[in-house]
Every structure is written in structure tokens, then in C-alpha cells.
Design a protein around this motif. Sequence first.
Motif, PDB file in Angstrom:
ATOM      1  N   THR A 170      28.740 -55.681  25.241  1.00  0.00           N
ATOM      2  CA  THR A 170      29.478 -54.565  25.822  1.00  0.00           C
ATOM      3  C   THR A 170      30.893 -54.534  25.260  1.00  0.00           C
ATOM      4  N   ARG A 171      31.542 -53.397  25.468  1.00  0.00           N
ATOM      5  CA  ARG A 171      32.937 -53.265  25.047  1.00  0.00           C
ATOM      6  C   ARG A 171      33.802 -54.320  25.744  1.00  0.00           C
ATOM      7  N   ALA A 172      33.592 -54.495  27.041  1.00  0.00           N
ATOM      8  CA  ALA A 172      34.393 -55.464  27.776  1.00  0.00           C
ATOM      9  C   ALA A 172      34.230 -56.868  27.211  1.00  0.00           C
ATOM     10  N   ASP A 173      33.017 -57.228  26.801  1.00  0.00           N
ATOM     11  CA  ASP A 173      32.781 -58.547  26.210  1.00  0.00           C
ATOM     12  C   ASP A 173      33.569 -58.710  24.907  1.00  0.00           C
ATOM     13  N   SER A 174      33.574 -57.672  24.089  1.00  0.00           N
ATOM     14  CA  SER A 174      34.277 -57.746  22.816  1.00  0.00           C
ATOM     15  C   SER A 174      35.792 -57.793  23.012  1.00  0.00           C
TER      16      SER A 174
END
Length: 238
Positions: A82-86
Motif C-alpha cells: 500500500t501507499r502507507a507501507d511505502s
Amino acid sequence: MARHYAIVPAAGSGSRFGSDIPKQYLPLAGQPLLHHTLAALCRHSAIDRVWVVLSPEDEYWQRHDWSPLGAKLETIFQGGATRADSVAAGLRAAQLAAAEDDWILVHDAARPCLAAAHIDALVGELADDPVGGILAVPVADTLKRADGHQRVAATVPRDGLWQAQTPQMFRYGLLRDALEQHRQVTDEAGAIEAAGLVPRLVKGDASNLKVTYPADLGLAEAILRSRLGPRAALGAFA
């Protein structure tokens, strides 16, 4: 004085685009789309370092020459699902350089038309803001809500509605803590809002478009070439 750092999450596959390669590597005005995105950040004097967060399985990055972007750029092959993970991976890398009150600008990999004036507005208007904020534009079009049969269910009042853009700029410690607690968000402002804070809206413009569909590539190239004027005809993008 607080310093400014940028994170560009670029681990996505761009599946909605319908291309055989991730859209961030598609050719745009003589360079990969991602090159234009990173160049806008790397060449701005207010930004001290730029982390681009790539998928561990990325097989395209090494096919291109990124050296013209200079020493500010660092790569992280720890992008997540996910974007948040990146973004979280970028924040972990930033902890070696960033102080708690330093600014982090998170920018979409697929927004290649970011201009210096956009960054100037964000940095200038948020310099003394206790929370931070985002580039955004007031919604101008009439909005329709669809039913389950792709027919109009309602007309949505657009008063007070803004379309979020990037960069989104928040203090390092504030953003790190918010994302640790609120991962199920679609942008950084969502995590800040979930933490009970109120981001500021900094007015941008439509030229800072996100490339989402194939037709957007032509628009992005037209915007980039218009900024160069006669230089574009001389192969300035080559």
C-alpha cells in the motif's frame, strides 16, 4: 530552521493504466515519467534530500540513467503493498537525517508536472503552521453520485469541496506517528486527520495533474513542453 525532505512512493504497478510496465516508467517527453517527478523535487533549493521508494522486485529502475538528478536522490527498495507501507519505509530511511520538527513532503510518483511554484507555495504558506497541509484545488465541476446501475442517484453540492493533490507536507515526527496508528488511509492527510488534527489546504492548480489514464500522458507532455517554450522544439527533453 527546519529542513525539508521529500518521499516519493513508487512501488505501485499502475494496474488501472492497462500498461505492460508500471506507469511510472512509461516514456514521457523523452524520459521515464518518474524522472520528471523526481527532477522537480531534486532541483528545488528548499529540498535537502529525496527518497524514492521502489518495490523490492522492481526490474525497471536499473534500465535508466538517473545520475542527472544529482546527489540528493536516494533509492529504497522496500516499498510495500500500500501507499502507507511505502511512505512508512521512506520515513524509516529519513530517520537518519530528519529531526522531529523537520518537514516531509510526500509526492505522487505519477504527478510529473510539479512546478517550483507549487513547492514554493506549500513551503511558504506552511512555514509556521503547527500541523502542515496539502496542495489542493477547489472542485469546479458539478459532481454526481452514481447508483448501482451507473445512473445518477444525486447531485452532490460542491461548496467547500477540494480535490487533494500532492505534495502533502507534515512534520516528520507528526507524520510518522500518525501513519503508525492509522495505516488504512489513501493519503498522508488522512492519517493526520485520523489523529485528530486539521491539515491546511494550500491552493494549487490543475497543471499538477496525476497521470491515471492513457490520455493523461498527452496532457502531461503538453504541460511540460509549454513550460520550456522554444527549448522544447530543440530537444530539451532528450
